[in-house]
Write an enzyme that holds these catalytic residues in place. Structure first.
Site, PDB file in Angstrom:
ATOM      1  N   LYS A   1     -12.678  -1.448   5.660  1.00  0.00           N
ATOM      2  CA  LYS A   1     -11.959  -2.389   6.523  1.00  0.00           C
ATOM      3  C   LYS A   1     -12.457  -2.285   7.960  1.00  0.00           C
ATOM      4  CE  LYS A   1      -8.715  -2.741   3.070  1.00  0.00           C
ATOM      5  NZ  LYS A   1      -7.980  -1.893   2.166  1.00  0.00           N
TER       6      LYS A   1
ATOM      7  N   ASP B   1      -1.853   6.858   6.077  1.00  0.00           N
ATOM      8  CA  ASP B   1      -2.901   6.009   5.523  1.00  0.00           C
ATOM      9  C   ASP B   1      -3.253   5.008   6.619  1.00  0.00           C
ATOM     10  OD1 ASP B   1      -4.453   4.124   4.262  1.00  0.00           O
ATOM     11  OD2 ASP B   1      -3.019   3.662   2.661  1.00  0.00           O
TER      12      ASP B   1
ATOM     13  N   TRP C   1       0.826  -1.211   0.000  1.00  0.00           N
ATOM     14  CA  TRP C   1       0.000   0.000   0.000  1.00  0.00           C
ATOM     15  C   TRP C   1       0.855   1.254   0.000  1.00  0.00           C
ATOM     16  CZ3 TRP C   1      -4.260  -0.520  -2.181  1.00  0.00           C
ATOM     17  CH2 TRP C   1      -5.035  -1.662  -1.998  1.00  0.00           C
TER      18      TRP C   1
HETATM   19  C1  LIG Z   1      -7.334  -1.336   1.221  1.00  0.00           C
HETATM   20  C2  LIG Z   1      -6.288  -0.316   1.409  1.00  0.00           C
HETATM   21  C3  LIG Z   1      -6.146   0.762   0.525  1.00  0.00           C
HETATM   22  C4  LIG Z   1      -7.007   0.917  -0.710  1.00  0.00           C
HETATM   23  O1  LIG Z   1      -8.273   1.288  -0.354  1.00  0.00           O
HETATM   24  P1  LIG Z   1      -9.409   1.601  -1.459  1.00  0.00           P
HETATM   25  O2  LIG Z   1     -10.476   2.165  -0.590  1.00  0.00           O
HETATM   26  O3  LIG Z   1      -9.758   0.302  -2.089  1.00  0.00           O
HETATM   27  O4  LIG Z   1      -8.856   2.573  -2.413  1.00  0.00           O
HETATM   28  C5  LIG Z   1      -5.161   1.681   0.783  1.00  0.00           C
HETATM   29  N1  LIG Z   1      -4.345   1.571   1.834  1.00  0.00           N
HETATM   30  C6  LIG Z   1      -4.451   0.552   2.721  1.00  0.00           C
HETATM   31  C7  LIG Z   1      -3.528   0.477   3.882  1.00  0.00           C
HETATM   32  C8  LIG Z   1      -5.424  -0.424   2.523  1.00  0.00           C
HETATM   33  O5  LIG Z   1      -5.538  -1.437   3.391  1.00  0.00           O
END
Ligand SMILES: *Cc1c(COP(=O)(O)O)cnc(C)c1O
Length: 357
Positions: free
Chosen positions: A193, A169, A101
């Site tokens: 998530k 993030d 990521w």
């Molecule tokens: C799943 C995830 C993303 C991507 O998320 P989307 O909402 O599908 O764009 C980005 N960073 C992390 C750490 C993730 O787990």
């Protein structure tokens, strides 16, 4: 019967929340309409929108001078929006590479400006995130970007570096533990998530940062626009915000983030203790960086892993397959994942090991 759903995302939601949403899905509180069918500017939806923001501010103890935004396009859209808004001409942004990521965030920023990789452990096995000591920071960098929890590798930052503008993030560990928001310039997380259904991205931003955005950035892509309009510049995904509102109420009932952290740590410890006493199950992450949200491990062979996943599914332990890019096993055990499901997994793992070792 509800499955023990270990999916990495979209992921399990609290059963109470799903039942509550189901109960008022067709007729929201006697209005004769679903919340999905109402104006995003009407009084019923507005109350939900504002409560959701207030609950997030309360849970994270967010100080004055920050805004809570609901945006769209997932965390992936934040990857370019951050440099578009915050990386000025001639400036450099520092990024840490801790895995898949982080790397995606880096690639987008590199298309838009100067990027320095402040630490790179993205390819290391066992997996980890950087230590604060190893960061090679740029003087006067526009910001430092980290990925607080690498969802695929199962490695997590336990302490955060000090920085004038720290950006994280937190897609896979937001609201899983208490956080000092004042140490951050911007935090973002896709909802699917640990927050609610897919469709919204939570952004927590220090308001003064939003002033930096150049005039060449289109209106919808500016944080300033969303701050000034309380995330109602255009039609916000109302149903996901409503679901998030229910989840925030549920979180408050778990004892807030302190309570949630205790539950999360106890759940993860059960699995990690098993790895530490077994030669059959090998955790993928370096011990001190083990994630409380995504627990990853290997078995002695890929054949055994395939059998493990198939047998587990028969016992209602679903979606344990590791990410397609790395293989192995991954148990995503976000806030909503029940402790009984961990106990069921551990009982299954002990039985499986006895049969195969
Ligand atoms: C799943 C995830 C993303 C991507 O998320 P989307 O909402 O599908 O764009 C980005 N960073 C992390 C750490 C993730 O787990």
């Amino acid at each position: 019967m509800r499955a023990y759903n270990f999916s990495a995302g979209p992921a399990i939601l609290p059963e109470e929340v799903l039942k509550e949403a189901a109960a008022e899905l067709v007729d929201y509180q006697g209005t004769g309409m679903s919340i999905m069918e109402m104006s995003h500017r009407g009084k019923d939806y507005s109350a939900v929108h504002d409560e959701c923001i207030a609950n997030i501010k309360e849970l994270l103890n967010i100080p004055e001078g920050y805004s809570v935004l609901f945006m769209t396009g997932g965390a992936s859209t934040q990857f370019p929006l951050i440099p578009m808004n915050l990386l000025g001409e001639g400036e450099t942004a520092d990024y840490t590479n801790s895995g898949a990521w982080a790397k995606k965030a880096i690639q987008e920023a590199q298309m838009l400006g100067n990027v320095n990789i402040a630490a790179d452990c993205g390819k290391e096995i066992p997996t980890r995130v950087p230590t604060i000591d190893e960061l090679q920071l740029t003087d006067g960098a526009a910001y430092l970007h980290i990925t607080s929890n690498e969802t695929i590798s199962g490695a997590q930052w336990k302490e955060f570096p000090e920085h004038d503008c720290l950006i994280a993030d937190m897609s896979s560990d937001i609201l899983s533990r208490p956080l000092d928001v004042s140490k951050f310039g911007l935090i973002y997380a896709g909802a699917q998530k640990n927050l609610g259904p897919a469709g919204i991205t939570l952004v927590i931003i220090k308001d003064e940062l939003a002033e930096k955005c150049p005039d060449t950035v289109p209106t919808i892509f500016r944080y300033k626009t969303h701050i000034e309009n309380n995330s109602l510049y255009n039609t916000v995904p109302t149903f996901p915000v409503y679901m998030l509102c229910l989840v925030t109420r549920w979180l408050k009932a778990q004892g807030g983030l302190e309570g949630m952290q205790k539950i999360n740590e106890a759940k993860a410890a059960k699995l990690y203790d098993l790895f530490d006493s077994s030669d059959f199950y090998n955790g993928t992450a370096v011990k001190e960086f083990r994630s409380t949200m995504n627990v990853t491990w290997r078995l002695p062979t890929e054949e055994l892993e395939a059998e493990f996943i198939a047998e587990a599914a028969k016992q209602n332990l679903k979606t344990l397959k590791g990410h397609r890019s790395v293989g192995g096993i991954r148990a995503s055990i976000y806030n909503a994942f029940p402790t009984e499901g961990i106990d069921a997994l551990i009982a299954f793992m002990k039985e499986f090991e006895a049969k195969h070792s």
